[in-house]
Design a protein around this motif. Sequence first.
Motif, PDB file in Angstrom:
ATOM      1  N   TYR A 111       0.839  -1.197   0.000  1.00  0.00           N
ATOM      2  CA  TYR A 111       0.000   0.000   0.000  1.00  0.00           C
ATOM      3  C   TYR A 111       0.869   1.241   0.000  1.00  0.00           C
ATOM      4  CZ  TYR A 111       1.067  -0.088   5.015  1.00  0.00           C
ATOM      5  OH  TYR A 111       1.715  -0.117   6.226  1.00  0.00           O
ATOM      6  N   ARG A 112       0.233   2.374  -0.196  1.00  0.00           N
ATOM      7  CA  ARG A 112       0.872   3.682  -0.066  1.00  0.00           C
ATOM      8  C   ARG A 112       0.044   4.510   0.904  1.00  0.00           C
ATOM      9  NH1 ARG A 112      -0.285   5.944  -4.900  1.00  0.00           N
ATOM     10  NH2 ARG A 112      -1.439   4.092  -5.467  1.00  0.00           N
ATOM     11  N   LEU A 113       0.701   5.346   1.669  1.00  0.00           N
ATOM     12  CA  LEU A 113      -0.025   6.250   2.559  1.00  0.00           C
ATOM     13  C   LEU A 113      -0.690   7.328   1.713  1.00  0.00           C
ATOM     14  CD1 LEU A 113       2.554   6.657   5.458  1.00  0.00           C
ATOM     15  CD2 LEU A 113       0.549   5.171   5.381  1.00  0.00           C
ATOM     16  N   ALA A 114      -1.971   7.548   1.929  1.00  0.00           N
ATOM     17  CA  ALA A 114      -2.712   8.518   1.124  1.00  0.00           C
ATOM     18  C   ALA A 114      -2.186   9.930   1.338  1.00  0.00           C
ATOM     19  CB  ALA A 114      -4.200   8.444   1.464  1.00  0.00           C
ATOM     20  N   ARG A 115      -1.685  10.225   2.516  1.00  0.00           N
ATOM     21  CA  ARG A 115      -1.247  11.583   2.835  1.00  0.00           C
ATOM     22  C   ARG A 115      -0.004  11.996   2.060  1.00  0.00           C
ATOM     23  NH1 ARG A 115      -0.426  13.084   8.952  1.00  0.00           N
ATOM     24  NH2 ARG A 115      -2.683  13.048   8.829  1.00  0.00           N
ATOM     25  N   ASN A 116       0.976  11.093   1.965  1.00  0.00           N
ATOM     26  CA  ASN A 116       2.245  11.483   1.363  1.00  0.00           C
ATOM     27  C   ASN A 116       2.772  10.505   0.312  1.00  0.00           C
ATOM     28  OD1 ASN A 116       3.148   9.358   2.903  1.00  0.00           O
ATOM     29  ND2 ASN A 116       4.167  10.642   4.430  1.00  0.00           N
ATOM     30  N   GLY A 117       2.048   9.438   0.031  1.00  0.00           N
ATOM     31  CA  GLY A 117       2.471   8.486  -0.986  1.00  0.00           C
ATOM     32  C   GLY A 117       3.578   7.546  -0.560  1.00  0.00           C
ATOM     33  N   ALA A 118       3.972   7.579   0.708  1.00  0.00           N
ATOM     34  CA  ALA A 118       5.045   6.704   1.184  1.00  0.00           C
ATOM     35  C   ALA A 118       4.598   5.246   1.100  1.00  0.00           C
ATOM     36  CB  ALA A 118       5.424   7.056   2.624  1.00  0.00           C
ATOM     37  N   PRO A 119       5.454   4.378   0.562  1.00  0.00           N
ATOM     38  CA  PRO A 119       5.063   2.972   0.431  1.00  0.00           C
ATOM     39  C   PRO A 119       5.086   2.252   1.773  1.00  0.00           C
ATOM     40  CG  PRO A 119       7.307   3.270  -0.306  1.00  0.00           C
ATOM     41  CD  PRO A 119       6.775   4.642   0.019  1.00  0.00           C
ATOM     42  N   GLY A 120       4.239   1.252   1.880  1.00  0.00           N
ATOM     43  CA  GLY A 120       4.191   0.412   3.073  1.00  0.00           C
ATOM     44  C   GLY A 120       3.855  -1.006   2.668  1.00  0.00           C
ATOM     45  N   ALA A 121       4.195  -1.936   3.519  1.00  0.00           N
ATOM     46  CA  ALA A 121       3.902  -3.342   3.241  1.00  0.00           C
ATOM     47  C   ALA A 121       3.705  -4.075   4.555  1.00  0.00           C
ATOM     48  CB  ALA A 121       5.037  -3.977   2.448  1.00  0.00           C
ATOM     49  N   MET A 122       2.915  -5.128   4.491  1.00  0.00           N
ATOM     50  CA  MET A 122       2.686  -5.966   5.657  1.00  0.00           C
ATOM     51  C   MET A 122       2.472  -7.387   5.171  1.00  0.00           C
ATOM     52  SD  MET A 122      -0.196  -5.682   8.593  1.00  0.00           S
ATOM     53  CE  MET A 122       0.629  -4.270   9.300  1.00  0.00           C
ATOM     54  N   ASN A 123       3.001  -8.321   5.921  1.00  0.00           N
ATOM     55  CA  ASN A 123       2.817  -9.737   5.634  1.00  0.00           C
ATOM     56  C   ASN A 123       2.198 -10.407   6.839  1.00  0.00           C
ATOM     57  OD1 ASN A 123       4.180  -9.630   3.071  1.00  0.00           O
ATOM     58  ND2 ASN A 123       6.067  -9.426   4.233  1.00  0.00           N
ATOM     59  N   VAL A 124       1.223 -11.271   6.593  1.00  0.00           N
ATOM     60  CA  VAL A 124       0.548 -12.005   7.646  1.00  0.00           C
ATOM     61  C   VAL A 124       0.465 -13.458   7.209  1.00  0.00           C
ATOM     62  CG1 VAL A 124      -1.598 -12.236   8.957  1.00  0.00           C
ATOM     63  CG2 VAL A 124      -0.830  -9.973   8.238  1.00  0.00           C
ATOM     64  N   THR A 125       0.755 -14.371   8.123  1.00  0.00           N
ATOM     65  CA  THR A 125       0.623 -15.788   7.822  1.00  0.00           C
ATOM     66  C   THR A 125      -0.568 -16.343   8.592  1.00  0.00           C
ATOM     67  OG1 THR A 125       2.994 -16.012   7.467  1.00  0.00           O
ATOM     68  CG2 THR A 125       1.780 -18.029   7.885  1.00  0.00           C
ATOM     69  N   LEU A 126      -1.432 -17.038   7.881  1.00  0.00           N
ATOM     70  CA  LEU A 126      -2.616 -17.649   8.486  1.00  0.00           C
ATOM     71  C   LEU A 126      -2.498 -19.161   8.387  1.00  0.00           C
ATOM     72  CD1 LEU A 126      -5.403 -15.525   6.758  1.00  0.00           C
ATOM     73  CD2 LEU A 126      -4.474 -15.181   9.036  1.00  0.00           C
ATOM     74  N   GLN A 127      -2.985 -19.814   9.403  1.00  0.00           N
ATOM     75  CA  GLN A 127      -3.014 -21.278   9.381  1.00  0.00           C
ATOM     76  C   GLN A 127      -4.442 -21.736   9.123  1.00  0.00           C
ATOM     77  OE1 GLN A 127      -1.372 -23.321  12.750  1.00  0.00           O
ATOM     78  NE2 GLN A 127      -1.948 -25.316  11.969  1.00  0.00           N
ATOM     79  N   LEU A 128      -4.621 -22.444   8.021  1.00  0.00           N
ATOM     80  CA  LEU A 128      -5.901 -23.030   7.677  1.00  0.00           C
ATOM     81  C   LEU A 128      -5.894 -24.458   8.184  1.00  0.00           C
ATOM     82  CD1 LEU A 128      -6.137 -21.790   3.999  1.00  0.00           C
ATOM     83  CD2 LEU A 128      -7.029 -20.673   6.038  1.00  0.00           C
ATOM     84  N   GLU A 129      -6.986 -24.916   8.755  1.00  0.00           N
ATOM     85  CA  GLU A 129      -6.990 -26.240   9.336  1.00  0.00           C
ATOM     86  C   GLU A 129      -7.409 -27.319   8.344  1.00  0.00           C
ATOM     87  OE1 GLU A 129      -8.823 -26.510  13.129  1.00  0.00           O
ATOM     88  OE2 GLU A 129      -7.775 -24.765  13.878  1.00  0.00           O
TER      89      GLU A 129
END
Length: 131
Positions: A111-129
């Motif tokens: 994603y990018r911050l709407a205010r200043n265009g700075a890039p961001g990223a996040m990773n999440v791992t989910l466990q499916l049963e």
Amino acid sequence: MAEVFRPLIGWPFLPLPDEHGVFDWPGLEQSVGEAIRIILSTRPGEQLMRADFGAGLDRLLHEPNTLATRRQIRDLVQNALARWERRILLDAVEVWEVPDQPSHVRVEIAYRLARNGAPGAMNVTLQLEGQ
């Protein structure tokens, strides 16, 4: 009759300064990251006064790790972030299998911050049963 002492409410309504008199406000990047984690980990109906808040990923945790399930996860994440986190411009949400862990999926959010265009990223791992 003696006066009854009642303690003040233990939750501060206003932020308190640290020992140097400085308020420790989170920066925009930290605040957005925390908000994304809260959105992804909240199931609709869990928050008072905001019954629709959250991504609802818990509905898919018992599903098999298939392409259809990964697409549903992607759609839930995209819709929830578009609705509840207006401070970002979502660039991509990808959901991948985790090598050597067939019950896990990795959600990558760019994603990018709407205010200043700075890039961001996040990773999440989910466990499916489901298998």
